[in-house]
Design an enzyme around this catalytic site. Structure first.
Site, PDB file in Angstrom:
ATOM      1  N   LYS A 133     -16.843   0.691  -3.803  1.00 44.23           N
ATOM      2  CA  LYS A 133     -15.970   0.514  -5.152  1.00 44.23           C
ATOM      3  C   LYS A 133     -16.965   0.880  -6.465  1.00 44.23           C
ATOM      4  CE  LYS A 133     -11.707  -1.129  -4.502  1.00 44.23           C
ATOM      5  NZ  LYS A 133     -11.949  -1.591  -3.019  1.00 44.23           N
ATOM      6  N   SER A 152      -9.966  -9.870  -7.453  1.00 41.46           N
ATOM      7  CA  SER A 152     -10.501 -10.990  -6.875  1.00 41.46           C
ATOM      8  C   SER A 152     -11.671 -10.248  -5.899  1.00 41.46           C
ATOM      9  CB  SER A 152      -9.589 -11.849  -6.363  1.00 41.46           C
ATOM     10  OG  SER A 152      -8.737 -11.371  -5.463  1.00 41.46           O
ATOM     11  N   GLU A 166      -4.589   1.698   8.073  1.00 43.17           N
ATOM     12  CA  GLU A 166      -4.177   0.306   7.349  1.00 43.17           C
ATOM     13  C   GLU A 166      -4.206  -0.725   8.592  1.00 43.17           C
ATOM     14  OE1 GLU A 166      -1.087   1.360   3.884  1.00 43.17           O
ATOM     15  OE2 GLU A 166      -0.101   2.029   5.876  1.00 43.17           O
ATOM     16  N   GLY A 203       0.025  -4.439   7.167  1.00 47.11           N
ATOM     17  CA  GLY A 203       0.428  -4.115   5.722  1.00 47.11           C
ATOM     18  C   GLY A 203       0.454  -2.428   5.812  1.00 47.11           C
ATOM     19  N   ASP A 243       2.243  -0.245   4.211  1.00 44.68           N
ATOM     20  CA  ASP A 243       3.131   0.303   3.195  1.00 44.68           C
ATOM     21  C   ASP A 243       2.714   1.783   2.817  1.00 44.68           C
ATOM     22  OD1 ASP A 243       0.462  -0.860   1.785  1.00 44.68           O
ATOM     23  OD2 ASP A 243       1.045   0.509   0.340  1.00 44.68           O
ATOM     24  N   SER A 256     -16.215   0.848   5.011  1.00 37.82           N
ATOM     25  CA  SER A 256     -16.099   1.049   3.207  1.00 37.82           C
ATOM     26  C   SER A 256     -16.904  -0.258   2.592  1.00 37.82           C
ATOM     27  CB  SER A 256     -14.629   0.746   3.027  1.00 37.82           C
ATOM     28  OG  SER A 256     -14.268  -0.299   3.546  1.00 37.82           O
TER      29      SER A 256
HETATM   30  C1  LIG Z   1     -10.893  -1.447  -1.944  1.00 38.14           C
HETATM   31  C2  LIG Z   1     -11.572  -1.408  -0.590  1.00 38.14           C
HETATM   32  C3  LIG Z   1     -10.828  -0.768   0.240  1.00 38.14           C
HETATM   33  C4  LIG Z   1      -9.266  -0.117   0.145  1.00 38.14           C
HETATM   34  O1  LIG Z   1      -9.615   0.827  -0.873  1.00 38.14           O
HETATM   35  P1  LIG Z   1      -8.674   1.717  -1.876  1.00 38.14           P
HETATM   36  O2  LIG Z   1      -9.234   2.698  -2.627  1.00 38.14           O
HETATM   37  O3  LIG Z   1      -7.734   0.753  -2.442  1.00 38.14           O
HETATM   38  O4  LIG Z   1      -7.735   2.492  -0.873  1.00 38.14           O
HETATM   39  C5  LIG Z   1     -11.090  -0.640   1.599  1.00 38.14           C
HETATM   40  N1  LIG Z   1     -12.323  -1.456   1.811  1.00 38.14           N
HETATM   41  C6  LIG Z   1     -13.006  -2.198   0.953  1.00 38.14           C
HETATM   42  C7  LIG Z   1     -14.188  -2.754   1.485  1.00 38.14           C
HETATM   43  C8  LIG Z   1     -12.661  -2.258  -0.251  1.00 38.14           C
HETATM   44  O5  LIG Z   1     -13.458  -2.912  -1.102  1.00 38.14           O
END
Ligand SMILES: *Cc1c(COP(=O)(O)O)cnc(C)c1O
Length: 326
Positions: free
Chosen positions: A54, A79, A210, A214, A216, A310
Site C-alpha cells: 500500500k 483501519s 479472493e 468475500g 464479490d 501483499s
Molecule cells: C489492501 C490490501 C490488499 C487488497 O488490495 P486491493 O488493492 O484493495 O485489492 C491485499 N493485501 C493486503 C496486505 C492489503 O493491505
C-alpha cells in the site's frame, strides 16, 4: 475503451518511487516448487516499508499533489494498511495527514498511524456516517481525500510491484512468467499488476484470488457489473471490501483472466509454510495468492508463476492464535 491507467503511468510511478520504496526481494523455495510442480516466484511486499504494498500507491498519489494540495494535506479513511501508508507517505513528503479510523480499530494500528505523525480522528462506526465526517473534514481543512484503491495514481503505484517482479524474474534466470497470482480486495493492486503483465508478457495469465467468504469481484466479473456484498466474515481483513471500485472494475474486466477463491483454512496453512520454511511473517490477506497455488485453486503445474505476497502486518498474538487453530 481507454482504461483509467496505462503502462506509462506505472513506469512514471516507478520513477517516483525509486529510492523511496524498497525494491522488495523475490524469493523462491524448492519445497514449494516440489509440492506444486510449478516454479514459484514470491514477490515479498510483506517486506515493503510499513509492511505492505500500500505504500507504493499512497506515495505515488501524494507525490503528485499540487503545492496547494500539499499545504492543506491529505485525508484518508482506513483501519488497515492504507492508513499507515498514507501517514508515512505524508510524513516523507512533509504534508499534514488526517486519518479517520473506527473507534474499535486495533489499538496497535491506531498507535502505529499516530507514530507516523498523522492526526487520527476516531468515529463510531455504528452511529456515525464516515462519509459525512470526511466531507466535513475536507471542507474545514481543504484536504484531499485519497481512497485505498479506486484512484488512478493509487492503482498505478501498486502496479510497480509487478514491474519489479518481472524485472527480478528476468534477472534470476532470464525468463518470464506464465501466470501471475494477485490477492484482490478492492482491486487496486491487481489493476496495476495486470496492466504491467499485459505490457511485458501478453501471454501471462493474470488470476485474482479472493477469500471464499468475500468473492464479490468473482461475482462482479461473472455478471458484468459491480456486485455489492455484506461485510465478509474472513480472517483476510485486507480483502473485506464489499465491492470493487468503478476504476478498478473497468481494468479488471478488461485485463484479469479469472478470479478464484480460497477458504480461510488454506490461508493459515500458507502462513504456516511461510513462517516455517521461508522465515516470513505473512498476514492472512497476504497469503491469498500463495494459498491458491499451494491448494491448486488454479492450475500451476509446469508453469512459471509469480505470486504477490501483499503484506505482513499481523499482531504476533493473532498470528500465534491463527497457527494454533490450523
Ligand atoms: C489492501 C490490501 C490488499 C487488497 O488490495 P486491493 O488493492 O484493495 O485489492 C491485499 N493485501 C493486503 C496486505 C492489503 O493491505
Amino acid at each position: 475503451m481507454t482504461l483509467p491507467i496505462s503502462f506509462d503511468d506505472i513506469l512514471a510511478a516507478g520513477a517516483r518511487l525509486r529510492g523511496v520504496a524498497h525494491r522488495t526481494p523475490v524469493l523462491t523455495s524448492r519445497t514449494a516448487d516440489e509440492r506444486t510442480g510449478a516454479r514459484l516466484f514470491f514477490k515479498c511486499e510483506n517486506l515493503q516499508r510499513m509492511g505492505a504494498f500500500k505504500f507504493r500507491g499512497a506515495y505515488n498519489a501524494l507525490a503528485k499533489f499540487t503545492p496547494a494540495q500539499r499545504q492543506a494535506g491529505v485525508i484518508a479513511f482506513s483501519s488497515g494498511n492504507h492508513a499507515q501508508a498514507v501517514a508515512l507517505s505524508a510524513r516523507l513528503l512533509g504534508m499534514p495527514a488526517v486519518i479517520v479510523m473506527p473507534q474499535d480499530a486495533p489499538p496497535a494500528k491506531i498507535a502505529a498511524t499516530r507514530e507516523y505523525g498523522a492526526e487520527v480522528v476516531l468515529y463510531d462506526r455504528y452511529t456515525e456516517d464516515r462519509e459525512a465526517i470526511g466531507r466535513r473534514l475536507a471542507e474545514e481543512r481543504g484536504g484531499t481525500l485519497v481512497p485505498p484503491f479506486d484512484h488512478a495514481d493509487v492503482m498505478s503505484g501498486q502496479g510497480t510491484a509487478a514491474l519489479e517482479l518481472f524485472e527480478q524474474v528476468r534477472e534470476l534466470d532470464g525468463g518470464s512468467l506464465d501466470l501471475l497470482l494477485v490477492c484482490v480486495g478492492g482491486g487496486g493492486l491487481i489493476s496495476g499488476c495486470a496492466t504491467v503483465a499485459r505490457a511485458l508478457a501478453p501471454a501471462c495469465r493474470v488470476v485474482g484470488v479472493e477469500p471464499e467468504a468475500g468473492n464479490d469481484v468473482q461475482q462482479s466479473l461473472a455478471r458484468g457489473e459491480i456486485v455489492h456484498i455484506e461485510v465478509p466474515r474472513t480472517i483476510a481483513d485486507g480483502a473485506q471490501t464489499q465491492h470493487a471500485g468503478a476504476l478498478t472494475f473497468a481494468v479488471m474486466r478488461a485485463l484479469v483472466n479469472e478470479v478464484v477463491t480460497v477458504p480461510d483454512a488454506a490461508l493459515v496453512r500458507a502462513m504456516r509454510f511461510f513462517a516455517e520454511r521461508m522465515k516470513l511473517v505473512v498476514e492472512p490477506t497476504g497469503a491469498l495468492g500463495a494459498a491458491a497455488a499451494f491448494e491448486h485453486a488454479v492450475e500451476v503445474r509446469g508453469r512459471r508463476v509469480g505470486v504477490v505476497i501483499s503484506g505482513g502486518n499481523v499482531a504476533l498474538e493473532r498470528f500465534a492464535e491463527l497457527l494454533a487453530r490450523g
